[in-house]
Design a protein around this motif. Structure first.
Motif, PDB file in Angstrom:
ATOM      1  N   ALA A 130       7.713   0.428  -1.764  1.00  0.00           N
ATOM      2  CA  ALA A 130       6.744  -0.640  -1.527  1.00  0.00           C
ATOM      3  C   ALA A 130       7.111  -1.880  -2.336  1.00  0.00           C
ATOM      4  O   ALA A 130       7.001  -3.014  -1.848  1.00  0.00           O
TER       5      ALA A 130
ATOM      6  N   LYS B  81       0.034  11.827   9.120  1.00  0.00           N
ATOM      7  CA  LYS B  81      -0.967  10.773   9.274  1.00  0.00           C
ATOM      8  C   LYS B  81      -1.663  10.895  10.632  1.00  0.00           C
ATOM      9  O   LYS B  81      -2.876  10.768  10.739  1.00  0.00           O
TER      10      LYS B  81
ATOM     11  N   ALA C 280       0.818  -1.227   0.000  1.00  0.00           N
ATOM     12  CA  ALA C 280       0.000   0.000   0.000  1.00  0.00           C
ATOM     13  C   ALA C 280       0.846   1.269   0.000  1.00  0.00           C
ATOM     14  O   ALA C 280       0.359   2.333  -0.327  1.00  0.00           O
ATOM     15  N   GLY C 281       2.116   1.143   0.350  1.00  0.00           N
ATOM     16  CA  GLY C 281       2.986   2.318   0.394  1.00  0.00           C
ATOM     17  C   GLY C 281       3.215   2.880  -0.991  1.00  0.00           C
ATOM     18  O   GLY C 281       2.590   2.473  -1.967  1.00  0.00           O
ATOM     19  N   ASP C 282       4.143   3.813  -1.095  1.00  0.00           N
ATOM     20  CA  ASP C 282       4.344   4.455  -2.388  1.00  0.00           C
ATOM     21  C   ASP C 282       5.474   3.808  -3.187  1.00  0.00           C
ATOM     22  O   ASP C 282       6.519   3.469  -2.658  1.00  0.00           O
ATOM     23  N   GLY C 283       5.231   3.607  -4.436  1.00  0.00           N
ATOM     24  CA  GLY C 283       6.155   3.260  -5.498  1.00  0.00           C
ATOM     25  C   GLY C 283       7.271   2.283  -5.191  1.00  0.00           C
ATOM     26  O   GLY C 283       7.034   1.154  -4.751  1.00  0.00           O
TER      27      GLY C 283
END
Lengths: 523, 734
Positions: free
Chosen positions: A195, B7, A189-192
């Motif tokens: 992940a 967050k 789910a993290g970025d690019g």
């Protein structure tokens, strides 16, 4: 009362390894999969490379089946009641096993075989590292099931951090009632790029733990392979390899004559050992030790040798590899040298060397620092390389220098001590031969080692019973390697009835300052 | 601080019915907003730093709500801030680490508690006790007792923690007592969920200002003669009001159990550990339902005597589970039982250890001693002997004692298998930390001058007390180093050294140390680590932190920027410090010379050395995105890494004894003749330069090299390198 109990997992990590992210991932996976879970940690100041732990509990029954009830989770791990222990460092694994955390009936232990050495292990003068094989045996002996592999390498391969690898291992072990997709959804789910790398590390560890046990062979703890040395025929087999290496080292260091001197010295040892142990019960251990330590002492480090080592093409390639310079990257390398008067005096004849040294001493007595030339030589530059080549070319000067004469005299004294001792008793000879380990390094380190060795030779070796003397020499040698201030050595010397080493004169200058009192004179 | 809490800030905005997921301390932060808090202050410290960090970063949102946030200079200023609630109907919350922060704050707390508060005042303290603690093991409870403040110790369960924040304000208002909410380390970091409520609107806020100050009211001053009346009020009105509220609103939880002849009174914070201990003994189920009735004290002061009496009466024995010493709660219960002539046997510290964390194992041992022995055994330390066993599993052969015995055996077995004890792994200086080189210089300076008395302090530099430096004679408190040598230096021939961080300097070192030393004309040496942040607590900003424009303007984002802020130096000069030297902390040789100068100088006043070097954590946070950006654009980047030539390294490890950097470690010696491992620099080296500096300053072996890797070099660099490389290759031997 329901028999269901939470599944418990203790994670051991070092500060900065992403243990916090790992427990967050696990919480997210549990929530997505519909299970009650709780995690806690004690990060505190452990964030700065210290050891730290994270603790996670998951209730194995889906929330949907619990009605409105919520389990009470523990905030701290219960020793002996853990279902799994996952750790990124082998010593930390064993620390928790030693705390009683892992139970041989219940606990699955997944540990990295890699070590991050503690300061205490690193700061020792000899080899202070714990034996990984011993640590591994403890993991094996106190776990229901164990998986040990190099998590650091796996993380590096995947280009990610160890937390992703640990998560993969947890998922692969089927400890929790979550599916692989549940984990991957959260990690991905993290970025690019980050992940993707995490997913790679996750998958690698997952396969490793989930796959059949082929990898269960103990992770590669044996290192240093024997070098392919050419055979020298006339040495006894146990000595052959080291003697050959020694001869090679002498050839590289000075030349054939020097190699012949080495061989002659070693032969005298061999002869003495044959007398002391005619049956060869000890496998020529004295000669073997001497082959090693004699070669290292005879090839004493000086600026000529350092310049030669630093100028080689092979060294340039090694640095390129170590700093991971890419194809199109430029590399500039600066070497840190600080030759002082002793280094230059070493190459001068004794009379000149004495005058130079006297000049430096006078400076120090006046309160100045000893003369030294801090240099940063650009090995990548033409001038830098020319300087190194010039210094390396001074090899012819070495045997004419004062240091050479001094070292040879000391080597002869030590050698004589070994020969004499071997005649008295094999064990004593063996102990004194091993004292060669005390000689290493440059400058003050080297001098300290030589002083210690001479002191042992003079005061402990000739004492009473040979067995007693052997024990005393051994104790002193080990003590000499314990601390560089020599406290342990002095204690050991005194314990065996030898005088402590003479105190060296060190100029100390102090200003006595409380007002109204005359200035104290200290020097 | 360049850590981002975006967050976390999002979860502060959650409204009624939405699910909150996260750490305990963030849940508390959200609960403050749900309680309609109007002002928040505090001082950073584990384990509650996050509360303030998140609030500070959430300023724009808090502005919308009209909440004022203040990062206070120390705990005393935070506690004094609560003075706003004395006259005005303002709910205020402050936070710090206890016990140390409460000590610092105690003057203001006394003067707050005496007049009492009108608006709810809540102090959230991180009870830094037990495993992972970094301060003295003492109880906040004592402060609540002596000043008359309510003390909440909620069960570590997010919905309960949030509720206790909200109740805490109401309790404070109805009793006029300030309230403390204590959270243990693991409770701060526990991850869980709760259903959020709306953030409460404030009648008075920064967006709805009060028109007039309150009228003069001597009763609201902590000043005689009204302090005599205030003391009476505490006992006659406030405590009874608090007790009524606690009982009426069920703040303490009564959990029934089958075995009504026994009972356990437990601090809320220990509830989960107690339940797990009972589970281990087969006396509770997974959902916390216990065979033995429990009284869970979410409020540990004041106790409600009727509640306690009611719980105890008719029982054969009650166990009080109370962590730390002395056992205030147990003593009070004993008094109450005695006064009411209730004959229930009371146990606590007689069966549980007086000190140390109450882990599940410790509690299980205490429970085993408390529970009746199996039939036929008689005696026993605990509840009366005549009773039948609770469950079959509790006989000495049962699972409880078996588990504990196995633990003991296993620990002994592991210890026996280890050839030497495992070395500890305490926290240490970060890779590239600017404080490490100063300790290298200090070690070298002492080798030449002889050892000196070193008054150490709180902060990252306290890691200098660990190996390989092992330096520091005393730590008396945050910013106290200079003050703590005031009695030593007049008695000693050599000058003494006091070490202080910039955090400690501003926290109180400036006044207790510098001002006092100057006033008394003391001869001492003070070394200030100017790294720009309060780093040990999570790099919070200080008045001497490099300003945003300086960070923006710096062409090299990796360079130290602390020299751009001269607040410390100008303050010292303004105060009258005559001998002041600033040394770049990575310059080991110069630092050593400066230290020697300070110790031998004819100047006999206060000598201050400022070691300047920005916190590496902060620099790395700046560098990483900057470098990544440059590389993405194909621009020139120079990366520095240090290395060790394995064939030149002597295997003596003197470099490690002078540095201790985690990336300077060991590997097997590649030379088959040598046996000792060689030093090596592993990945993670940030190229701080200390290795090279030490090699020069200490005349170590010549094995260190500095490598600069130029990525995306310019065309003329490439050309020069290729010509040069060709010549160099000709010169190189194989």
């Amino acid at each position: 009362m329901t028999a269901q109990a939470p599944i418990s997992l203790l994670v051991c990590a070092l500060g900065g390894e992403g243990g916090g992210v790992l427990s967050e991932w696990l919480m997210d996976v549990a929530r997505a999969a519909g299970y009650a879970a709780q995690s806690t940690s004690i990060p505190g100041v452990a964030q700065r490379t210290g050891a730290t732990t994270y603790y996670i509990e998951v209730f194995p029954v889906p929330l949907a089946q619990l009605g409105s009830r919520w389990p009470v989770f523990s905030l701290s791990p219960v020793p002996g009641a853990l279902d799994a222990l996952v750790s990124s460092e082998l010593l930390e694994t064993v620390r928790q096993v030693g705390n009683g955390m892992s139970s041989p009936e219940r606990t699955l232990v997944i540990s990295s075989s890699s070590r991050a050495l503690t300061t205490q292990e690193r700061m020792q003068m000899a080899d202070g590292r714990l034996d990984s094989a011993e640590l591994l045996r403890i993991v094996q002996g106190f776990s229901r099931e164990h998986h040990v592999y190099d998590m650091a390498a796996l993380a590096k391969e995947a280009g990610t951090v160890v937390s992703a690898v640990m998560l993969g291992a947890i998922a692969g072990s089927s400890l929790f009632p979550f599916r692989r997709e549940d984990y991957e959804k959260v990690v991905g789910a993290g970025d690019g790029a980050g992940a993707l790398a995490s997913l790679r590390g996750f998958a690698a560890a997952y396969e490793r733990v989930h796959a059949p046990r082929q990898w269960l062979r103990d992770a590669g703890l044996e290192a240093t392979a024997a070098p392919g040395a050419q055979e020298a025929t006339d040495w006894p087999a146990p000595v052959r390899q080291l003697a050959t290496l020694g001869v090679q080292r002498m050839l590289e260091y000075q030349g054939p004559e020097y190699a012949a001197l080495y061989t002659a010295r070693l032969r005298s040892v061999l002869a003495a050992e044959r007398q002391a142990d005619p049956a060869g019960r000890h496998d020529f251990a004295i000669t073997r030790e001497m082959a090693r330590w004699l070669a290292l002492w005879m090839a004493f480090d000086d600026i000529v040798r350092v310049a030669w080592l630093k100028g080689r093409a092979a060294r340039w390639q090694r640095v390129r590899r170590e700093v991971k310079a890419g194809e199109g990257d430029l590399l500039r390398v600066w070497d840190h040298f600080k030759p002082g008067v002793p280094e230059f005096a070493a190459l001068l004849p004794a009379a000149l060397a004495r005058r130079l040294t006297a000049w430096d001493r006078a400076r120090v007595a006046r309160g100045a620092a000893p003369w030294a030339l801090p240099l940063k030589v650009g090995t990548h530059s033409v001038f830098g390389m020319l300087s190194l080549r010039f210094l390396a070319g001074l090899k012819w000067l070495r045997p004419r220098g004062s240091r050479y004469a001094l070292e040879q005299a000391l080597i002869e004294r030590w050698l004589g001590g070994v020969l004499a001792a071997a005649q008295r008793d094999w064990r004593l000879g063996h102990e004194i031969a091993q004292c060669g380990r005390l000689i290493k390094g440059y400058g003050a380190t080297n001098e300290r080692g030589k002083d210690n060795l001479l002191h042992v030779l003079e005061h402990l070796a000739p004492r009473g019973e040979p067995a007693e003397a052997a024990a005393a020499v051994r104790a002193a040698r080990e003590a000499a390697l314990a601390d560089d201030a020599g406290k342990a050595l002095d204690a050991a010397l005194q314990q065996h009835g030898a005088p402590p080493r003479p105190v060296k004169a060190v100029p100390v200058r102090w200003v006595r300052r409380p007002r109204g009192l005359p200035a104290a004179k200290e020097s | 601080m360049e850590v981002s809490f975006s967050k976390e800030i999002e979860s502060l905005r959650l409204g009624a019915g939405q699910a909150f997921h996260g750490e305990g301390i963030l849940a508390i932060t959200k609960a403050l907003l749900q309680s309609g808090v109007a002002y928040v202050g505090g001082y950073q410290g584990a384990p509650v730093s996050h509360l303030l960090d998140v609030m500070v970063q959430a300023r724009p949102y808090l502005d919308e709500l009209g909440v004022h946030v203040e990062a206070c200079a120390n705990e005393a200023s935070a506690a004094a801030m609560l003075g706003a609630s004395i006259h005005y109907p303002l709910r205020g919350a402050v936070t710090w680490k206890s016990i140390v922060g409460t000590n610092v704050a105690s003057d203001a707390l006394s003067n707050l508690s005496s007049p009492g508060v009108k608006g709810g005042a809540l102090i959230v303290v991180g009870e830094d006790y037990g495993e992972g603690a970094s301060v003295i093991q003492e109880r906040t409870h004592a402060f609540a007792l002596k000043s008359g403040m309510c003390l909440l110790d909620p069960r570590p369960h997010l919905p309960t923690m949030v509720r206790m924040v909200e109740e805490g304000f109401r309790l404070s208002e109805c009793s006029n007592m300030p309230a403390i909410l204590e959270l243990r380390i693991r409770a701060c970091h526990v991850r869980g969920s709760f259903v959020a409520g709306d953030n409460l609107a404030r009648p008075v806020s920064t967006r709805a200002l009060m028109a007039e100050p309150a009228g003069f009211d001597y009763m609201r001053l902590a000043h005689p003669p009204v302090t005599f009346r205030q003391e009476k009020l505490k006992g006659e009105e406030r405590i009874p009001a608090a007790r009524r509220y606690i009982a009426e609103h069920g703040l303490n939880e009564l959990m029934p159990g089958r075995r009504e002849d026994l009972g356990i009174i437990v601090q809320g914070g220990l509830h989960n550990a107690l339940i797990r201990a009972l589970q281990q003994l087969g006396l509770a189920d997974a959902f916390g339902e216990s065979e033995i009735p429990l009284l869970v004290l979410n409020v540990t002061y004041p106790l409600v005597p009727e509640q306690v009496a009611q719980f105890c009466v008719g029982k054969r024995a009650v166990l009080v589970v109370e962590e730390g010493q002395p056992e205030y709660i147990e003593q009070e219960i004993a008094t109450q039982l005695r006064r009411r002539d209730i004959q229930t046997r009371l146990h606590g510290k007689d069966l549980l250890p007086s000190g140390g964390e109450y882990t599940v194992e410790v509690l299980a041992q205490g429970l085993l001693a408390f529970l009746p022995p199996p039939p036929g055994e008689g005696g026993g330390g605990g509840a009366s002997a005549s009773a039948a066993p609770l469950t079959p599993t509790l006989s000495p052969e049962g699972r409880g004692s078996e588990w504990l015995a196995a633990l003991k055996e296993r620990r002994a077995a592991v210890a026996a298998q280890l050839s030497k004890p495992l070395p500890a792994r305490p926290p240490g200086f970060c890779i590239g930390c600017p404080e490490r080189p100063v300790f290298s210089a200090l070690k070298l300076a002492q080798q030449e001058m002889g050892p000196v008395h070193i008054a150490a302090d709180i902060g990252c530099h306290a890691f200098g007390t660990f190996e390989p430096f092992s330096m520091g004679h005393s730590i008396l408190g945050y910013g106290m180093s200079l003050a703590s040598r005031a009695g030593v230096s007049p008695m000693m021939q050599r000058r003494t050294l006091a070490i202080m961080g910039d955090g400690g300097f501003w926290h109180n070192g400036l006044l207790t140390g510098v001002q006092s030393a100057l006033f008394n004309g003391d001869d001492a040496v003070l070394l200030i680590f100017k790294n720009g942040y309060s780093s040990a607590t999570g790099t919070q900003e200080l008045i001497s932190t490099p300003a945003e424009p300086a960070r923006h303007a710096a062409p090299d984002k990796g360079a130290s920027l602390v020299h751009t802020n001269q607040t410390i130096e100008t303050t010292l000069r303004g105060l009258g410090v005559k001998w002041l030297r600033t040394v770049h902390s990575y310059d080991v040789a110069r630092m050593r010379a400066t230290l020697k100068d300070a110790f031998t100088s004819d100047f006999d006043g206060l000598k201050v050395i400022v070691a300047e070097g920005e916190c590496q954590l902060e620099r790395q946070r700046r560098i990483k995105p900057w470098i990544a950006g440059l590389l993405k654009k194909g621009e020139r980047v120079v990366r520095v890494k240090y290395g060790v030539d394995e064939d030149v390294c002597t295997g003596d490890h003197a470099c490690i004894r002078l540095s201790g950097c985690p990336t300077l470690t060991l590997k097997d010696n590649p030379d088959p003749l040598k046996v000792d491992p060689v030093a090596t620099v592993i990945d993670g080296c940030v190229g701080c330069g200390l290795c090279g500096e030490n090699a020069h300053a200490a005349t170590l072996c010549p094995s260190f090299y500095r490598a600069e890797v130029v990525q995306n070099p310019r065309w003329h660099e490439r050309l020069l390198a290729s010509v040069r490389g060709a010549v160099v290759r000709l010169l190189q031997p194989a």
